[in-house]
Design a protein around this motif. Structure first.
Motif, short mmCIF file in Angstrom:
data_model
loop_
_atom_site.label_atom_id
_atom_site.label_comp_id
_atom_site.label_asym_id
_atom_site.label_seq_id
_atom_site.Cartn_x
_atom_site.Cartn_y
_atom_site.Cartn_z
N ASN A 138 -10.97 -4.60 -14.37
CA ASN A 138 -11.57 -5.93 -14.19
C ASN A 138 -11.49 -6.40 -12.74
OD1 ASN A 138 -12.27 -6.26 -16.91
ND2 ASN A 138 -10.41 -7.39 -17.40
N PRO A 139 -12.12 -5.68 -11.80
CA PRO A 139 -11.98 -6.01 -10.38
C PRO A 139 -12.31 -7.46 -10.00
CG PRO A 139 -13.08 -3.91 -10.61
CD PRO A 139 -12.94 -4.49 -11.98
N HIS A 140 -13.31 -8.04 -10.59
CA HIS A 140 -13.70 -9.40 -10.20
C HIS A 140 -12.56 -10.40 -10.46
CE1 HIS A 140 -16.50 -12.56 -9.11
NE2 HIS A 140 -16.08 -13.25 -10.16
N LEU A 141 -11.86 -10.24 -11.55
CA LEU A 141 -10.77 -11.14 -11.90
C LEU A 141 -9.45 -10.76 -11.24
CD1 LEU A 141 -11.55 -11.37 -15.70
CD2 LEU A 141 -11.96 -13.14 -13.99
N ASN A 142 -9.41 -9.56 -10.67
CA ASN A 142 -8.18 -9.01 -10.10
C ASN A 142 -8.49 -8.39 -8.74
OD1 ASN A 142 -6.42 -9.42 -12.53
ND2 ASN A 142 -8.05 -8.19 -13.43
N GLU A 182 -6.21 -16.73 -16.47
CA GLU A 182 -7.41 -16.66 -17.30
C GLU A 182 -7.49 -15.31 -18.01
OE1 GLU A 182 -11.03 -17.85 -15.43
OE2 GLU A 182 -10.08 -19.56 -14.44
N PRO A 183 -8.16 -15.24 -19.15
CA PRO A 183 -8.31 -13.96 -19.84
C PRO A 183 -8.88 -12.90 -18.91
CG PRO A 183 -9.14 -15.75 -21.20
CD PRO A 183 -8.85 -16.34 -19.84
N GLY A 184 -8.27 -11.74 -18.92
CA GLY A 184 -8.72 -10.63 -18.09
C GLY A 184 -7.99 -10.51 -16.78
N MET A 185 -7.27 -11.56 -16.39
CA MET A 185 -6.45 -11.48 -15.18
C MET A 185 -5.18 -10.71 -15.50
SD MET A 185 -6.89 -15.26 -13.44
CE MET A 185 -5.90 -14.83 -12.00
N ILE A 186 -4.69 -9.99 -14.51
CA ILE A 186 -3.46 -9.21 -14.67
C ILE A 186 -2.33 -9.95 -13.97
CG2 ILE A 186 -2.33 -7.00 -14.19
CD1 ILE A 186 -5.25 -5.82 -14.03
N THR A 187 -1.23 -10.15 -14.68
CA THR A 187 -0.06 -10.81 -14.11
C THR A 187 1.19 -10.03 -14.46
OG1 THR A 187 0.12 -12.26 -16.05
CG2 THR A 187 -1.11 -13.12 -14.15
N GLU A 188 2.22 -10.25 -13.68
CA GLU A 188 3.49 -9.56 -13.91
C GLU A 188 3.98 -9.81 -15.33
OE1 GLU A 188 5.96 -6.95 -13.44
OE2 GLU A 188 5.26 -7.52 -11.45
N GLY A 189 4.37 -8.75 -16.03
CA GLY A 189 4.96 -8.86 -17.36
C GLY A 189 3.95 -9.02 -18.48
N ASP A 190 2.65 -8.94 -18.19
CA ASP A 190 1.66 -9.07 -19.26
C ASP A 190 1.44 -7.71 -19.95
OD1 ASP A 190 -0.01 -7.58 -17.57
OD2 ASP A 190 -1.48 -9.19 -17.30
N ALA A 191 0.54 -7.69 -20.92
CA ALA A 191 0.28 -6.47 -21.69
C ALA A 191 -0.18 -5.32 -20.81
CB ALA A 191 -0.76 -6.75 -22.77
N VAL A 192 -0.92 -5.63 -19.73
CA VAL A 192 -1.44 -4.59 -18.86
C VAL A 192 -0.33 -3.95 -18.04
CG1 VAL A 192 -3.10 -4.05 -17.04
CG2 VAL A 192 -3.64 -5.82 -18.71
N ASP A 199 3.30 0.40 -16.92
CA ASP A 199 4.71 0.72 -16.63
C ASP A 199 5.23 1.76 -17.61
OD1 ASP A 199 4.89 -1.08 -14.50
OD2 ASP A 199 5.96 -2.62 -15.66
N SER A 200 4.80 1.68 -18.86
CA SER A 200 5.31 2.59 -19.90
C SER A 200 4.91 4.04 -19.64
CB SER A 200 4.85 2.14 -21.29
OG SER A 200 3.49 2.48 -21.49
N ILE A 201 3.86 4.26 -18.84
CA ILE A 201 3.47 5.65 -18.52
C ILE A 201 3.86 6.01 -17.09
CG2 ILE A 201 1.64 5.66 -20.26
CD1 ILE A 201 -0.40 5.57 -17.85
N GLY A 202 4.60 5.12 -16.41
CA GLY A 202 5.08 5.40 -15.07
C GLY A 202 4.09 5.15 -13.96
N TRP A 203 3.01 4.39 -14.25
CA TRP A 203 2.03 4.08 -13.21
C TRP A 203 2.42 2.78 -12.52
CZ3 TRP A 203 -3.73 5.56 -13.50
CH2 TRP A 203 -3.86 6.90 -13.91
N SER A 204 2.11 2.70 -11.23
CA SER A 204 2.45 1.54 -10.41
C SER A 204 1.28 0.57 -10.29
CB SER A 204 2.86 1.99 -9.01
OG SER A 204 3.99 2.82 -9.08
N TRP A 205 1.59 -0.70 -10.09
CA TRP A 205 0.58 -1.75 -9.98
C TRP A 205 0.46 -2.23 -8.53
CZ3 TRP A 205 1.57 -7.51 -11.02
CH2 TRP A 205 0.36 -8.23 -11.00
N GLY A 206 -0.77 -2.29 -8.02
CA GLY A 206 -1.03 -2.78 -6.67
C GLY A 206 -0.74 -4.25 -6.48
N GLY A 207 -0.55 -4.99 -7.54
CA GLY A 207 -0.17 -6.40 -7.45
C GLY A 207 1.27 -6.59 -7.00
N ARG A 208 2.04 -5.49 -6.99
CA ARG A 208 3.43 -5.55 -6.55
C ARG A 208 3.60 -5.11 -5.09
NH1 ARG A 208 4.93 -2.53 -11.97
NH2 ARG A 208 5.18 -4.32 -13.35
N TRP A 209 2.52 -4.68 -4.46
CA TRP A 209 2.61 -4.23 -3.07
C TRP A 209 2.96 -5.40 -2.16
CZ3 TRP A 209 -2.52 -0.99 -2.91
CH2 TRP A 209 -2.38 0.12 -3.73
N GLN A 210 3.63 -5.12 -1.05
CA GLN A 210 4.06 -6.17 -0.13
C GLN A 210 3.04 -6.48 0.97
OE1 GLN A 210 6.89 -7.96 -0.78
NE2 GLN A 210 6.82 -6.72 -2.63
#
Length: 164
Positions: free
Chosen positions: A98-102, A125-135, A140-151
């Motif tokens: 969902n690039p537009h929302l994220n 809003e629905p479709g946005m990705i936030t820390e600790g959400d289902a996405v 995280d459960s498959i060991g993939w990293s999120w770009g929202g955590r980058w510094q």
């Protein structure tokens, strides 16, 4: 990496119309089952996705000219913006959701065009990705990293198996 290292997988997802849809995404075969499990989890959590279409099935350059662009995709043979290094997408090791929302956000760039509103991550809003959400939990459960955590920059749509 060779083209035969890539898999086209079919996933079921909830659209913004609350309907059930099927989409196709290309990922490295080593991660096919894990990525399918992520999308199953997102479906079970009613996480809405705009569309899931392989980038090669879209009009060339659509992601740069459509201000509402929000297609979820994996493999995309391209370099990292502003560099000559291959993106993890070029190896099927990254997914943008969902690039537009994220959006991708740096000090002087927000991509995709028209997504400036969504740099405010408190909108929830629905479709946005936030820390600790289902996405983030599913990836995280498959060991993939999120770009929202980058510094140094934020790539809220981006998940990768390599952390980059």
């Amino acid at each position: 990496m060779e083209p035969e290292d890539l898999d086209l997988i079919t996933v079921t997802y909830v659209g913004f119309d609350a309907g059930t849809h099927r989409g196709e995404i290309v990922v490295h075969q080593e991660h096919s089952r894990a990525v399918m499990a992520v999308f199953e989890s997102l479906f079970n959590n009613n996480y809405p996705i705009e569309s899931i279409v392989p980038i090669g099935d879209l009009p060339e350059g659509v992601e740069d000219i459509d201000s509402g662009y929000s297609n979820t995709s994996g493999f995309h043979c391209r370099v990292v913006s502003g560099t000559d290094r291959w993106s993890q997408h070029a190896f099927g090791l990254a997914i943008d959701l969902n690039p537009h929302l994220n959006p991708f956000v740096t000090d002087d760039e927000i991509w995709p065009t028209g997504s400036e509103r969504y740099t405010d991550r408190t909108l929830d809003e629905p479709g946005m990705i936030t820390e600790g959400d289902a996405v983030t939990i599913a990836f995280d459960s498959i060991g993939w990293s999120w770009g929202g955590r980058w510094q140094s920059l934020k790539d809220y749509q981006h998940f990768s198996s390599t952390g980059s």
